[in-house]
Design an enzyme around this catalytic site. Structure first.
Site, PDB file in Angstrom:
ATOM      1  N   HIS A 221      48.390  43.973  48.128  1.00 11.50           N
ATOM      2  CA  HIS A 221      47.885  45.062  48.987  1.00 11.50           C
ATOM      3  C   HIS A 221      48.430  46.379  48.447  1.00 11.50           C
ATOM      4  CE1 HIS A 221      46.465  47.204  52.364  1.00 11.50           C
ATOM      5  NE2 HIS A 221      47.208  46.712  53.345  1.00 11.50           N
ATOM      6  N   HIS A 260      38.420  43.786  44.580  1.00  6.30           N
ATOM      7  CA  HIS A 260      38.614  44.203  45.970  1.00  6.30           C
ATOM      8  C   HIS A 260      37.877  43.235  46.877  1.00  6.30           C
ATOM      9  CE1 HIS A 260      38.831  46.730  49.542  1.00  6.30           C
ATOM     10  NE2 HIS A 260      39.849  47.323  48.911  1.00  6.30           N
ATOM     11  N   ASP A 311      44.146  51.423  43.362  1.00  7.34           N
ATOM     12  CA  ASP A 311      45.473  51.340  42.754  1.00  7.34           C
ATOM     13  C   ASP A 311      45.482  51.517  41.240  1.00  7.34           C
ATOM     14  OD1 ASP A 311      47.342  51.045  44.822  1.00  7.34           O
ATOM     15  OD2 ASP A 311      46.524  49.073  45.250  1.00  7.34           O
TER      16      ASP A 311
HETATM   17  N1  ACO Z   1      42.375  40.209  37.857  1.00 13.63           N
HETATM   18  C1  ACO Z   1      41.808  39.096  37.375  1.00 13.63           C
HETATM   19  N2  ACO Z   1      40.943  38.356  38.079  1.00 13.63           N
HETATM   20  C2  ACO Z   1      40.654  38.764  39.326  1.00 13.63           C
HETATM   21  C3  ACO Z   1      41.194  39.911  39.885  1.00 13.63           C
HETATM   22  C4  ACO Z   1      42.084  40.651  39.096  1.00 13.63           C
HETATM   23  N3  ACO Z   1      42.646  41.760  39.550  1.00 13.63           N
HETATM   24  N4  ACO Z   1      40.712  40.094  41.122  1.00 13.63           N
HETATM   25  C5  ACO Z   1      39.893  39.068  41.342  1.00 13.63           C
HETATM   26  N5  ACO Z   1      39.844  38.269  40.261  1.00 13.63           N
HETATM   27  C6  ACO Z   1      39.050  37.077  40.096  1.00 13.63           C
HETATM   28  C7  ACO Z   1      39.765  35.890  40.726  1.00 13.63           C
HETATM   29  O1  ACO Z   1      40.605  35.223  39.813  1.00 13.63           O
HETATM   30  C8  ACO Z   1      38.584  35.054  41.149  1.00 13.63           C
HETATM   31  O2  ACO Z   1      38.070  34.410  40.006  1.00 13.63           O
HETATM   32  P1  ACO Z   1      37.619  32.864  40.082  1.00 13.63           P
HETATM   33  O3  ACO Z   1      36.517  32.864  41.116  1.00 13.63           O
HETATM   34  O4  ACO Z   1      37.207  32.577  38.693  1.00 13.63           O
HETATM   35  O5  ACO Z   1      38.845  32.127  40.559  1.00 13.63           O
HETATM   36  C9  ACO Z   1      37.543  36.071  41.578  1.00 13.63           C
HETATM   37  O6  ACO Z   1      37.855  37.251  40.847  1.00 13.63           O
HETATM   38  C10 ACO Z   1      37.544  36.363  43.061  1.00 13.63           C
HETATM   39  O7  ACO Z   1      38.880  36.703  43.453  1.00 13.63           O
HETATM   40  P2  ACO Z   1      39.462  36.510  44.888  1.00 13.63           P
HETATM   41  O8  ACO Z   1      40.955  36.426  44.825  1.00 13.63           O
HETATM   42  O9  ACO Z   1      38.762  35.386  45.599  1.00 13.63           O
HETATM   43  O10 ACO Z   1      39.009  37.827  45.575  1.00 13.63           O
HETATM   44  P3  ACO Z   1      39.686  38.414  46.852  1.00 13.63           P
HETATM   45  O11 ACO Z   1      38.632  39.140  47.562  1.00 13.63           O
HETATM   46  O12 ACO Z   1      40.434  37.420  47.648  1.00 13.63           O
HETATM   47  O13 ACO Z   1      40.777  39.354  46.207  1.00 13.63           O
HETATM   48  C11 ACO Z   1      42.213  41.060  45.679  1.00 13.63           C
HETATM   49  C12 ACO Z   1      40.903  40.703  46.363  1.00 13.63           C
HETATM   50  C13 ACO Z   1      43.380  40.321  46.331  1.00 13.63           C
HETATM   51  C14 ACO Z   1      42.424  42.563  45.835  1.00 13.63           C
HETATM   52  C15 ACO Z   1      42.117  40.686  44.175  1.00 13.63           C
HETATM   53  O14 ACO Z   1      41.034  41.332  43.573  1.00 13.63           O
HETATM   54  C16 ACO Z   1      43.405  40.979  43.422  1.00 13.63           C
HETATM   55  O15 ACO Z   1      44.326  40.157  43.431  1.00 13.63           O
HETATM   56  N6  ACO Z   1      43.485  42.163  42.755  1.00 13.63           N
HETATM   57  C17 ACO Z   1      44.699  42.560  42.082  1.00 13.63           C
HETATM   58  C18 ACO Z   1      45.662  43.194  43.090  1.00 13.63           C
HETATM   59  C19 ACO Z   1      45.256  44.585  43.485  1.00 13.63           C
HETATM   60  O16 ACO Z   1      44.831  45.381  42.676  1.00 13.63           O
HETATM   61  N7  ACO Z   1      45.399  44.856  44.793  1.00 13.63           N
HETATM   62  C20 ACO Z   1      45.071  46.158  45.363  1.00 13.63           C
HETATM   63  C21 ACO Z   1      43.852  46.029  46.232  1.00 13.63           C
HETATM   64  S1  ACO Z   1      43.397  47.555  46.941  1.00 13.63           S
HETATM   65  C22 ACO Z   1      44.496  47.797  48.191  1.00 13.63           C
HETATM   66  O17 ACO Z   1      44.936  46.896  48.866  1.00 13.63           O
HETATM   67  C23 ACO Z   1      44.971  49.143  48.457  1.00 13.63           C
END
Ligand code: ACO
Length: 385
Positions: A221, A260, A311
């Site tokens: 987050h 996201h 971010d």
């Molecule tokens: N890097 C690599 N792969 C990713 C990323 C990432 N940053 N984000 C999503 N994916 C991939 C996942 O591995 C998944 O792939 P798969 O289906 O092959 O397993 C797919 O995309 C879907 O990901 P989920 O985790 O199901 O998506 P979710 O909606 O739960 O996640 C989240 C959102 C937690 C923000 C995720 O994108 C992430 O971990 N990002 C990195 C952390 C980040 O930047 N957080 C800040 C968010 S903005 C904020 O809170 C202010």
């Protein structure tokens, strides 16, 4: 009876009605109380946006002036809180100090914390004082006294001064103002939801904000921008970026600052912060973060089709403003506190205890075995949950 479906992470669950913030994840639009974030980032100030989120309308000049004066008058740390903070271990994480300080304030300022509309007083107090808490936490751990307040500064100018320790230029102040505006609210994100859950038990505003700070701390987050900067420092130079990112993805590592839950296109806040990263880079004759980020962005998009979130570029903006990495998430809190408190006020106004249910997947009719008759469990099954 049909088995209920489980929405893991409450992904498709609509848990509240709200007039505060609208996100169109397909169009990449973010709207506060009807106003597009791009307009607010270009034309508004943090104080104006705070008024908008708390009162549901843009202020007149007089209302804005009153709010700004009140915020300025509420910036000081109470002495007992200062004393507690001074005695915390110097290696404590600033987010942990912030959580403790907000919780401590709840005891020191009980009048501000009553559930109900009077909590607007607490919302102002927290918004005004959070930057002072963050700055003092940073100073105490370095063996320094908190910085003296500087009267007459806007909220953004004061935050930039407190967190960097230097007088900010006009461009720096505008960059800070924009960053504060962009982070002020984001619908039912995890920390706001946790604030609303706490408020929905008729607990007080400061407790709700304490819950929210604890939730924002997590790297999925609020902690992502700090990790973006760590990644950039690890990559080092632009010629290493492509290989480094591909290696990370091959190891199935998440690249911070991408993806996201709601946006399926580029996060509009990332678009605005990219531009500010470039502007500040040019101003400071230091384009290394911007150039590296552009490269990382293109490789991640090529490989995974992922878009940047808020971010990705915010860390480079804060670094160019002279703010240490581990103050990024506390700074996020210092802005989001407006959204948290606006949501808590909305929750108090139409309160319903938030209490979902779980789909139980364990046994229900085990026979209790007296302790002396139990057979030792396999090591694997004795692992804590
Ligand atoms: N890097 C690599 N792969 C990713 C990323 C990432 N940053 N984000 C999503 N994916 C991939 C996942 O591995 C998944 O792939 P798969 O289906 O092959 O397993 C797919 O995309 C879907 O990901 P989920 O985790 O199901 O998506 P979710 O909606 O739960 O996640 C989240 C959102 C937690 C923000 C995720 O994108 C992430 O971990 N990002 C990195 C952390 C980040 O930047 N957080 C800040 C968010 S903005 C904020 O809170 C202010």
């Amino acid at each position: 009876m049909a088995t209920p479906t489980v929405d893991r992470g409450l992904e498709d669950v609509v848990a509240a009605e709200s007039k505060i913030c609208f996100i169109d994840g397909k169009e990449g639009r973010l709207v506060y109380e009807g106003y597009d974030i791009r307009d607010l980032a270009e034309k508004s100030t943090f104080e104006e946006v705070a008024y908008l989120l708390w009162y549901g309308q843009l202020p007149t000049r007089g209302q804005l002036s009153d709010l700004s004066k009140r915020l300025e008058s509420l910036r000081s740390l109470p002495v007992p809180l200062r004393d507690v903070m001074e005695h915390l271990p110097p290696n404590a994480q600033p987010m942990d100090v912030l959580r403790t300080a907000v919780s401590g304030l709840a005891i020191l300022e009980p009048a501000e914390t009553k559930p109900g509309p009077s909590s607007i007083g607490g919302a102002l107090r927290l918004t005004a004082v959070l930057p002072s808490i963050i700055s003092a936490a940073d100073r105490f751990r370095r063996g320094l006294e908190p910085l003296p307040e500087r009267p007459g500064l806007s909220h953004a100018a004061h935050v930039a001064y407190l967190l960097s320790g230097k007088t900010a230029t006009e461009l720096d102040v505008r960059a800070m103002d924009v960053a504060l505006i962009l982070h002020a609210d984001h619908e039912l994100n995890a920390s706001t939801f946790s604030a609303r859950v706490t408020a929905s038990t008729l607990s007080d505003l400061y407790s709700a904000v304490t819950s929210a700070v604890g939730t924002l701390k997590g790297p999925l987050h609020g902690g992502a921008n700090e990790r973006v900067m760590a990644m950039l420092r690890e990559i080092g130079t632009i010629d290493r970026a492509e290989v480094a990112v591909r290696e990370k993805l091959a190891r199935h590592e998440r690249i911070m600052g991408f993806g996201h839950r709601v946006y399926k296109v580029e996060d509009p806040r990332a678009t605005i912060l990219r531009e500010w990263s470039r502007r500040l880079g040019e101003e400071n004759h230091d384009m290394r973060w911007y150039d590296l980020l552009r490269k990382v962005e293109s490789v991640v998009h090529q490989e995974k089709g992922l878009y940047p979130n808020v971010d990705l570029y915010s860390g480079s903006v804060y670094t160019l403003l002279g703010i240490p990495d581990d103050l990024f998430t506390p700074l996020f809190a210092a802005s989001r506190v407006v959204g948290w408190t606006a949501h808590v006020l909305e929750e108090y106004n139409d309160l319903r205890l938030i209490r979902p249910t779980a789909l139980y997947t364990g046994p229900t009719r085990l026979t209790y075995v007296p302790i002396d008759e139990r057979v030792a469990a396999e090591p694997a099954s004795a692992v804590p949950r």
